[in-house]
Structures are given as C-alpha cells and as structure tokens.
Design a protein around this motif. Structure first.
Motif, PDB file in Angstrom:
ATOM      1  N   PRO A  33     -13.182  65.941   9.709  1.00 37.40           N
ATOM      2  CA  PRO A  33     -12.856  64.645   9.103  1.00 37.40           C
ATOM      3  C   PRO A  33     -13.087  63.505  10.091  1.00 37.40           C
ATOM      4  N   VAL A  34     -13.454  62.353   9.561  1.00 35.40           N
ATOM      5  CA  VAL A  34     -13.669  61.195  10.446  1.00 35.40           C
ATOM      6  C   VAL A  34     -12.384  60.802  11.135  1.00 35.40           C
ATOM      7  N   THR A  35     -11.242  61.215  10.582  1.00 34.73           N
ATOM      8  CA  THR A  35      -9.940  60.869  11.166  1.00 34.73           C
ATOM      9  C   THR A  35      -9.484  61.869  12.225  1.00 34.73           C
ATOM     10  N   GLU A  36     -10.280  62.909  12.451  1.00 37.09           N
ATOM     11  CA  GLU A  36      -9.872  63.937  13.428  1.00 37.09           C
ATOM     12  C   GLU A  36      -9.639  63.302  14.792  1.00 37.09           C
ATOM     13  N   ASP A  37      -8.524  63.655  15.416  1.00 30.39           N
ATOM     14  CA  ASP A  37      -8.197  63.111  16.733  1.00 30.39           C
ATOM     15  C   ASP A  37      -8.925  63.926  17.807  1.00 30.39           C
ATOM     16  N   LEU A  38      -9.904  63.290  18.458  1.00 35.94           N
ATOM     17  CA  LEU A  38     -10.734  64.028  19.413  1.00 35.94           C
ATOM     18  C   LEU A  38      -9.972  64.400  20.673  1.00 35.94           C
ATOM     19  N   ALA A  39      -8.976  63.611  21.021  1.00 37.16           N
ATOM     20  CA  ALA A  39      -8.156  63.971  22.185  1.00 37.16           C
ATOM     21  C   ALA A  39      -7.420  65.282  21.925  1.00 37.16           C
ATOM     22  N   THR A  40      -6.969  65.463  20.703  1.00 34.26           N
ATOM     23  CA  THR A  40      -6.304  66.719  20.355  1.00 34.26           C
ATOM     24  C   THR A  40      -7.286  67.880  20.360  1.00 34.26           C
ATOM     25  N   ILE A  41      -8.509  67.638  19.825  1.00 27.75           N
ATOM     26  CA  ILE A  41      -9.547  68.675  19.860  1.00 27.75           C
ATOM     27  C   ILE A  41      -9.836  69.087  21.300  1.00 27.75           C
ATOM     28  N   HIS A  42      -9.904  68.089  22.183  1.00 24.85           N
ATOM     29  CA  HIS A  42     -10.147  68.371  23.602  1.00 24.85           C
ATOM     30  C   HIS A  42      -9.011  69.199  24.183  1.00 24.85           C
ATOM     31  N   ALA A  43      -7.783  68.788  23.900  1.00 26.11           N
ATOM     32  CA  ALA A  43      -6.632  69.508  24.452  1.00 26.11           C
ATOM     33  C   ALA A  43      -6.558  70.927  23.894  1.00 26.11           C
ATOM     34  N   ALA A  44      -6.863  71.076  22.588  1.00 22.36           N
ATOM     35  CA  ALA A  44      -6.795  72.395  21.970  1.00 22.36           C
ATOM     36  C   ALA A  44      -7.882  73.329  22.482  1.00 22.36           C
ATOM     37  N   HIS A  45      -8.935  72.751  23.071  1.00 23.46           N
ATOM     38  CA  HIS A  45     -10.033  73.547  23.619  1.00 23.46           C
ATOM     39  C   HIS A  45      -9.638  74.223  24.928  1.00 23.46           C
ATOM     40  N   THR A  46      -8.594  73.726  25.578  1.00 23.89           N
ATOM     41  CA  THR A  46      -8.185  74.252  26.881  1.00 23.89           C
ATOM     42  C   THR A  46      -7.666  75.676  26.733  1.00 23.89           C
ATOM     43  N   ILE A  47      -8.164  76.569  27.584  1.00 23.43           N
ATOM     44  CA  ILE A  47      -7.725  77.959  27.535  1.00 23.43           C
ATOM     45  C   ILE A  47      -6.752  78.231  28.675  1.00 23.43           C
ATOM     46  N   ASP A  48      -6.017  79.270  28.507  1.00 20.33           N
ATOM     47  CA  ASP A  48      -4.942  79.608  29.431  1.00 20.33           C
ATOM     48  C   ASP A  48      -5.500  80.142  30.751  1.00 20.33           C
ATOM     49  N   VAL A  49      -4.637  80.248  31.749  1.00 20.95           N
ATOM     50  CA  VAL A  49      -4.956  80.936  33.005  1.00 20.95           C
ATOM     51  C   VAL A  49      -3.893  81.990  33.235  1.00 20.95           C
ATOM     52  N   THR A  50      -4.251  82.980  34.026  1.00 22.89           N
ATOM     53  CA  THR A  50      -3.297  84.041  34.319  1.00 22.89           C
ATOM     54  C   THR A  50      -3.535  84.532  35.745  1.00 22.89           C
ATOM     55  N   GLY A  51      -2.917  85.615  36.102  1.00 19.29           N
ATOM     56  CA  GLY A  51      -3.023  86.102  37.462  1.00 19.29           C
ATOM     57  C   GLY A  51      -4.443  86.416  37.871  1.00 19.29           C
ATOM     58  N   GLY A  52      -4.749  86.189  39.135  1.00 20.53           N
ATOM     59  CA  GLY A  52      -6.072  86.487  39.651  1.00 20.53           C
ATOM     60  C   GLY A  52      -7.120  85.458  39.301  1.00 20.53           C
ATOM     61  N   MET A  53      -6.715  84.335  38.672  1.00 21.46           N
ATOM     62  CA  MET A  53      -7.656  83.285  38.291  1.00 21.46           C
ATOM     63  C   MET A  53      -7.369  82.025  39.087  1.00 21.46           C
ATOM     64  N   LEU A  54      -8.336  81.102  39.069  1.00 22.50           N
ATOM     65  CA  LEU A  54      -8.060  79.765  39.579  1.00 22.50           C
ATOM     66  C   LEU A  54      -6.982  79.121  38.713  1.00 22.50           C
ATOM     67  N   ASP A  55      -6.376  78.082  39.233  1.00 24.97           N
ATOM     68  CA  ASP A  55      -5.292  77.422  38.508  1.00 24.97           C
ATOM     69  C   ASP A  55      -5.784  76.598  37.326  1.00 24.97           C
ATOM     70  N   GLU A  56      -7.100  76.389  37.258  1.00 25.96           N
ATOM     71  CA  GLU A  56      -7.698  75.698  36.114  1.00 25.96           C
ATOM     72  C   GLU A  56      -9.082  76.285  35.902  1.00 25.96           C
ATOM     73  N   ASN A  57      -9.470  76.483  34.653  1.00 27.70           N
ATOM     74  CA  ASN A  57     -10.794  77.028  34.382  1.00 27.70           C
ATOM     75  C   ASN A  57     -11.853  75.963  34.623  1.00 27.70           C
ATOM     76  N   PRO A  58     -12.833  76.233  35.498  1.00 31.80           N
ATOM     77  CA  PRO A  58     -13.909  75.252  35.711  1.00 31.80           C
ATOM     78  C   PRO A  58     -14.628  74.945  34.403  1.00 31.80           C
ATOM     79  N   ASP A  59     -15.011  73.694  34.226  1.00 29.90           N
ATOM     80  CA  ASP A  59     -15.643  73.266  32.979  1.00 29.90           C
ATOM     81  C   ASP A  59     -16.951  74.012  32.731  1.00 29.90           C
ATOM     82  N   LEU A  60     -17.134  74.443  31.482  1.00 30.76           N
ATOM     83  CA  LEU A  60     -18.444  74.904  31.036  1.00 30.76           C
ATOM     84  C   LEU A  60     -19.127  73.665  30.468  1.00 30.76           C
TER      85      LEU A  60
END
Length: 693
Positions: A33-60
C-alpha cells in the motif's frame, strides 16, 4: 534512516539505509500500500543475533563491503595502480528520485571513489533495470564489480540457471540452495552457449503458471559471472557482473552492464512475459517497426560453400514459391572461400563465383519479391587471408594460440581494425541493395577482454548509424551471443545451429523465458537433419518453425509434392496470423505428461490464442492427459478448433470431439480441466486455435 521505494502494478521494491551506509533491499515482492510505513518495513527486516555471531548482522547491501565485515562475496574488488588492495567504505552523498527511477551516489573520501547505483522501473513490462558505476579520482584496477545486489528469497528451495552447448542451447538447471556459493562464470569472451547470463529463483510451489518467482538477466555480450550465495546466517544474495579480470587497464571509470530484474506472482510465465515484452518494446529497434516479420530463407544447408549462380537462382525461385520473403546468401561469397580455412576478413566478392558481382543474384531475388541478406563474420580472421598476411598484429592473442574453426579473432579494441572492417562492409552495403546481415561469431576468444566487446559494439553501432535500414541477426555458432546487450544493436537471433525440429521444440520453449517471437529465428530444416542425423516429418518441422520468426534453411529441391503442400499451408497460416502473433505473449504450459512440450501464444488483446503441443517422446501412459491452458477469462466462452485434425494417425481409433468439430467451452474449463487431445505419435505436434466469443 533513509528509505526509497519503486512501484508498478506488479511489485514494490524498497531500499533502506542505516545512517550513511549503502542501502539494502528490504522488500521486493507484491505491491505494498502507498501508506505502508517504510521505517517499519526496515525495522521488521532486521534479523536476530545469537551466540557466536557479531553483535549486529553486516548489511547485505547493494554493494556488500568487506570493510564493514560482510562475511560473503563483496560487491567490488579493486586495487590501486601499484597493486595495493583497496577496501572501500562508501557513505551517502546524494540521491535523485523520480516516479519511476532512483539514482543513489555514495562516496569514499579516503580512497577517492564514488559509487553510483541506478534503478529504473518500467510500468508496463515491470522490468527493473539497474546498473552500477564506479568512478575514481586516480586510475585503479578492477577485479570485480557487481551490478546492484539483490537478496534472494528464503522461501525458495532451488534456483534455475542456464547451460548449453553448440546445437544444445538454453538447458535449464535446477540447483538446490545450500550454504555457500553457486557460481557460474563464463570466460569465453562472448555471451556463450555454455552460460546464458540469467537466473530465476522460484518460491515454493511455483510452476510455469502459478506461484512467485524472481528473475535476473545480465545484458552483456562479453562473458559474465553470477553468484548465488547463501550466507551462514541464512540470508542469500544474487550478484551479476562482467567476468572477473576482463579490464586489462587501469581506469578512472568502470560500469556494470544493465541487470534486468523482475518479480512475478503468477509463475515463471510472469517473468517470461515481462522479458519478452521489454525486449520487444524497449530494447530492440527495428528499421521499420510496422513491417511484418518476413518469411526468411537461408541457403546455408542447401549449398554450403558451393555457390553457383544458376543453382542459387533456382533455389530462390523455389523458396519464393513456398512463401519466402527474404533470401539470405550465407558463407562462401567472398575472397577465396571454398571452405572454412581461408579468407575471413577479405570482404570482397569472389570473382570466380560471381564474375559480374552480386548484382545478377540480387536482381533475381528482387524479381521474386524477396529482399536480400548476406552473411558476414566481421570480428574474425583466417591466418590464410590477405589481411592476416599484411597485419598479423591485428589478431587477438598469441601466435601459437589454438584456432577455432580454423580462425582467430581480430582485436576489436583497436580503432584501426574497426575502421578497416567498417570500410570493407560499408563498401558492400553501399554497392548493393542489402537489407539484412547475418552477423556470425564462430569461435570463443583466446582470452576474455571487455575492450573486445566494447569494440564490437562500436562497430555495430557505427554501421547501424550509417545504414539504418539494414537489419542484423546475431549468430555465434548458433546461440553463442544472445543477450539484451547485443539485442540493443540487432533485430534477430539465431537460437541454435540445430535445425532439428525436436531439439528446437525444447530450446524454443526454454528460451521463451526471455525471448519473444519477433527476434527468435526458427527455420524448417532438411528432411535429414545435418547436425543430429535425425529424419523428421515435414509437419513437425514446419509447425516448430511457425512457433517463432519462421524461415526455411534446406534445399527446396529435395521436397516431395506432399512436403511442398504442407510447407506452403503452414507458411500461409503463419503469414495470415503473424499480425497478432508478433505481439503475443508466449506462455509455457504445465503439462501433466512430461513427454509433451506445450506453449500457448496469447494475443495482446486476449481475444485469441494458439496452442502448440509437441510430443517430444513416448508417453508413459496410453492416452493423452488433459492439457491445462492459462491466463484466460474464466467466465468467457472460447471456440476451440484443432487446426491439424486431419493428421491424426490410424492408431487414434476413438472419437474425441476435437477430431470431428470445434467446441465452445469456458475459460474456467480450459484452465482447470484442460483440453483432451487425440492420441498421436512421438515427434508430432497438435496445433489448437482458440477464439474468445
């Protein structure tokens, strides 16, 4: 945070960047929808991190950077002029946004680099065209530059890419996703039979007619590299660029070729129709766009190098009687060309074969209301040629190189080479009324070189500018140079040197994922195929050729009265229908019988269609399974007629209604139950016409 989006009725593409970093594609799929909030789409795209990983996933990102700890294949590999590796870190500089386009510019001040990514979406064809440009303040060496990088769907179990060989082009390969890289690299110096530069990523359950898929095509004729990589965290990336290390010299600007990408929600056909329409309407330019595609005759498999004027006149008479509208004189008209060992680059008419020049033959062809075309192989040279004796230094590669088809390649990066070849070709095109060139390229290069491809492009562009009414066919031992880069300069491709209708049936079916009818040459070959040794009935040979830009390439003197009658009948059908077939969508059908290769060509206004159902092998079951059609109006009524019902064999002993008469049924019936066709032998084809009432 920065966000951008591109939309058409088919899809939405959303890019998002954190801070000044390069953006990543955070959504690409069905329209938002044209009303879709892109900031939310961006935030929802973020994936989790867990043990043995960097503290943030490097951008693809659209150009993944090793300097930002990206763990996979970087989008760029460069070094300074003295050989020092450079690890750029780009930061936002500016953007330009329009309704259908986006340009993003990023700068690395420390290394004096500027990265530009462009995205353009075509609202009718739905193709997204994207390209990367790298500018440097001082000359640098390029090892690898990807076009802007897309993530691949994690709802996919496999990818489809393309392999092939001479007389076996456009073979589909399905490869399961797994951790690591699936890499296709073509270093032959031309597009290649072996690695057509494309990839399709179907999602779970996708077929030709249903489901979601993403597709990519890299429009470059000089060899490419494709990377489909699954990272340890599960994300996937798609990269396309020139074959690595093809830029021999340091420079201050490098550019990827255009990458043509599209999303489909209705199976592989959604991708295919987008590519077919985009190529036809936005890439290829025809000298006379409103002129119907002429029925084509090529004399190669009739006479090879043995040119005799009286024989060629006789063949022209017979071709015209069959319905041909263009006559193409193939290899053997120039120099001392009696076989493939001599005379390439000596582009002057052979006085032994044509003592009065080409005029008498051309005049005769014109008297039969056919236009005239001619064969050249401009980028090649035989060691046994006047030019090679005068300028051995003009040949590309070492003196001890392995020859291909008894020839070397000319160094097309040299302006003096291009000027010489242009002069010889222009002299022929100026002296004679020629409206078509079959432009061949019969060997791979001794080494890949982007300058060679740019030089070939420059020669074609110059000839087209000075002879704008001459059409050009791209042939390279058949299908060795087919891509949107060469098709921006040509109007037809020779899909394969195989005129075996059974082999062509499959090749055309798979090439239709990218190529429309108007550019895809398909010829009725000899009764006994010269490349496969197979003997096939005239009906199959004729109808397979009628699926694309129809032509003949055999000795018409071999035809029996029955074969002549069938060929005339099919040719006349093609002529009577080409006005709508040229703009029809080629839709691959999902056949329940793997022995049947079927397609539906649907008119642009959806009022009519034709189905070609070729039986390429013996079926496992006794009787034909129903063949479901696609993209019809479910509530409309369609009149269905089996066009070639009289060819049903005596072993078809029952009474399917289509053997006796036409039927009228709904689009819903045709798409959900399908057509029940009569039994027929392998190596035959049913042709079904449909009209919307």
């Amino acid at each position: 945070m920065q966000h951008w989006r591109l939309d058409c009725s088919r899809q939405t593409l959303v890019l998002a960047a954190t801070g000044a970093r390069l953006p990543q594609v955070v959504y690409w799929g069905a329209p938002l929808p044209v009303t879709e909030d892109l900031a939310t789409i961006h935030a929802a795209h973020t994936i989790d991190v867990t043990g043995g990983m960097l503290d943030e996933n490097p951008d693809l990102s659209i150009c993944p950077e090793a300097s930002r700890t990206f763990p996979g294949q970087p989008g760029m590999i460069i070094r300074s002029q003295n050989g020092t590796p450079l690890l750029p870190k780009f930061c936002y500089e500016s953007d330009t946004v329009s309704e259908t386009g986006l340009t993003l510019i990023y700068r690395d001040e420390a290394h004096g680099l500027r990265y530009t990514a462009t995205f353009q979406i075509e609202p009718i064809t739905h193709i997204i065209t994207t390209q990367a440009i790298l500018d440097a303040d001082a000359p640098i060496h390029l090892h690898w530059l990807s076009a802007p990088v897309f993530p691949a769907s994690q709802q996919s179990a496999e990818m489809i890419d393309f392999s092939g060989r001479w007389c076996g082009e456009f073979q589909l390969n399905r490869t399961a996703w797994s951790p690591g890289i699936r890499m296709r690299e073509n270093r032959t110096g031309r597009t290649g039979h072996e690695h057509f530069p494309a990839l399709i990523v179907p999602e779970h359950g996708a077929t030709n007619t249903i489901g979601a898929a993403h597709a990519y095509h890299y429009g470059w004729s000089g060899g490419h590299k494709m990377i489909a990589e699954e990272l340890p965290d599960g994300r996937r990336q798609i990269q396309f660029g020139h074959a690595p290390r093809v830029e021999a010299d340091a420079s201050t600007r490098f550019t990827s070729a255009p990458l043509y990408a599209v999303y489909s929600s209705d199976g592989l056909n959604g991708c295919a129709v987008s590519y077919q329409r985009h190529l036809r309407d936005h890439i290829v330019t025809f000298p006379k766009a409103d002129r119907p595609r002429p029925v084509h005759y090529n004399c190669w498999e009739a006479v090879y190098f043995d040119h005799k004027l009286d024989v060629l006149r006789d063949i022209a008479d017979r071709a015209a009687d069959l319905g041909a509208e263009r006559f193409v004189l193939d290899d053997g008209w120039f120099g001392q060309r009696d076989d493939d060992t001599t005379s390439l680059s000596d582009w002057a008419v052979d006085p032994r074969k044509y003592p009065d020049g080409l005029g008498p033959l051309i005049d005769h062809v014109h008297s039969k209301d056919m236009s005239f075309g001619i064969w050249f192989e401009p980028e090649m040279i035989n060691p046994d040629s006047d030019l090679h004796r005068a300028h051995p230094d003009w040949a590309l590669g070492g003196e001890d190189q392995t020859l291909g088809r008894q020839q070397k390649a000319l160094n097309m990066a040299l302006p003096e080479v291009r000027d010489f070849i242009y002069g010889r070709m222009a002299a022929i095109l100026s002296e004679y009324p020629i409206d078509y060139i079959k432009w061949d390229h019969n060997r791979v290069l001794p080494a890949p070189d982007a300058a060679q491809t740019r030089g070939s492009y420059a020669l074609i562009d110059r000839l087209r500018a000075d002879f704008p009414m001459v059409e050009i066919e791209s042939c390279a031992s058949g299908g060795g140079r087919i891509d949107f880069g060469i098709l921006a300069r040509t109007q037809r491709v020779w899909l394969s040197d195989s005129n075996d209708a059974l082999e062509r049936l499959r090749m055309q079916h798979d090439a239709a994922l990218f190529l429309p009818m108007v550019v895809t040459g398909s010829h009725v070959g000899p009764r006994h195929c010269h490349t496969s040794g197979r003997t096939l009935d005239i009906s199959l040979r004729a109808w397979v050729a009628a699926q694309r830009h129809m032509g003949f390439e055999m000795d018409p003197r071999e035809l029996t009265p029955h074969e002549t009658s069938v060929l005339k009948e099919v040719t006349q059908w093609w002529k009577s229908n080409r006005h709508w077939l040229e703009r029809a969508d080629i839709l691959r059908l999902d056949s329940a019988d793997p022995a049947v290769v079927a397609e539906q060509q649907l008119a642009e206004d959806n009022t009519r269609f034709v189905v070609f159902a070729g039986k390429a092998a013996t079926s496992s079951q006794i009787l034909p399974r129903p063949l479901r059609l696609t993209r019809l109006d479910p509530n409309a009524q369609y009149e269905i007629n089996l066009l070639n019902k009289t060819t049903a064999p005596t072993l078809s002993r029952g009474a399917p209604v289509l053997k006796e008469q036409s039927i009228t049924v709904s689009g819903n019936y045709l798409m959900h139950q399908g057509l029940t066709l009569p039994w027929h032998f392998p190596d035959t084809m049913w042709v079904i016409e449909g009209r919307k009432l």
